[in-house]
Write a protein that holds these residues in place. Structure first.
Motif, short mmCIF file in Angstrom:
data_model
loop_
_atom_site.label_atom_id
_atom_site.label_comp_id
_atom_site.label_asym_id
_atom_site.label_seq_id
_atom_site.Cartn_x
_atom_site.Cartn_y
_atom_site.Cartn_z
N ASP A 77 0.82 -1.21 0.00
CA ASP A 77 0.00 0.00 0.00
C ASP A 77 0.85 1.26 0.00
N ASP A 78 2.07 1.17 0.54
CA ASP A 78 2.92 2.35 0.70
C ASP A 78 4.15 2.38 -0.18
N PHE A 79 4.58 1.23 -0.71
CA PHE A 79 5.85 1.16 -1.43
C PHE A 79 5.75 0.35 -2.71
N VAL A 80 6.68 0.66 -3.61
CA VAL A 80 6.88 -0.13 -4.82
C VAL A 80 8.37 -0.43 -4.88
N TRP A 81 8.74 -1.71 -5.03
CA TRP A 81 10.13 -2.10 -5.14
C TRP A 81 10.41 -2.49 -6.58
N VAL A 82 11.44 -1.85 -7.14
CA VAL A 82 11.83 -2.14 -8.51
C VAL A 82 13.32 -2.40 -8.58
N LYS A 83 13.71 -3.09 -9.62
CA LYS A 83 15.13 -3.32 -9.91
C LYS A 83 15.40 -2.70 -11.27
N ALA A 84 16.35 -1.78 -11.30
CA ALA A 84 16.72 -1.13 -12.57
C ALA A 84 18.05 -1.69 -13.04
N ASN A 85 18.11 -2.14 -14.26
CA ASN A 85 19.36 -2.62 -14.84
C ASN A 85 20.26 -1.45 -15.15
N ALA A 86 21.53 -1.71 -15.36
CA ALA A 86 22.53 -0.68 -15.63
C ALA A 86 22.08 0.26 -16.75
N GLY A 87 22.25 1.53 -16.53
CA GLY A 87 21.92 2.51 -17.55
C GLY A 87 20.48 3.00 -17.52
N GLU A 88 19.64 2.40 -16.70
CA GLU A 88 18.24 2.75 -16.65
C GLU A 88 18.02 3.85 -15.61
N LYS A 89 17.19 4.81 -15.92
CA LYS A 89 16.88 5.89 -14.98
C LYS A 89 15.46 5.70 -14.46
N LEU A 90 15.32 5.84 -13.16
CA LEU A 90 13.99 5.76 -12.54
C LEU A 90 13.45 7.18 -12.41
#
Length: 91
Positions: A77-90
């Motif tokens: 409800d409060d968070f989103v966990w993501v994994k960004a590969n090299a070179g990716e901008k969140l």
């Protein structure tokens, strides 16, 4: 995936110093990387190039990891966990 010979690494290191790779390949998927790892035993892995200082030529296959993407790992409800590969901008 293309393997290039006598490839300039100037754009792949922080200070833009000229260095060449005997061979160079950019991989864009895990399958491409797995294929190269089966074919070549002596390689140099290169990520985004930041914090990299190449001062001489590399006499082997240089593999540039160009796999991009963002993977959703979990949500609440409060968070989103993501994994960004090299070179990716969140953003």
């Amino acid at each position: 995936m293309k393997i290039e010979s006598d490839f300039s690494l100037k754009n792949y290191n922080t200070f833009g110093i000229e260095a060449k790779a005997k061979q160079f390949a950019a991989v864009h998927s895990k399958a491409e990387l797995a294929s190269l790892l089966k074919q070549y035993k002596d390689i140099f892995i290169l990520g985004g190039g930041s914090n990299m200082l190449l001062t001489k030529d590399i006499d082997k296959l240089v593999v540039h990891i160009a796999i991009k993407g963002i993977e959703l790992l979990d949500t609440s409800d409060d968070f989103v966990w993501v994994k960004a590969n090299a070179g990716e901008k969140l953003a």
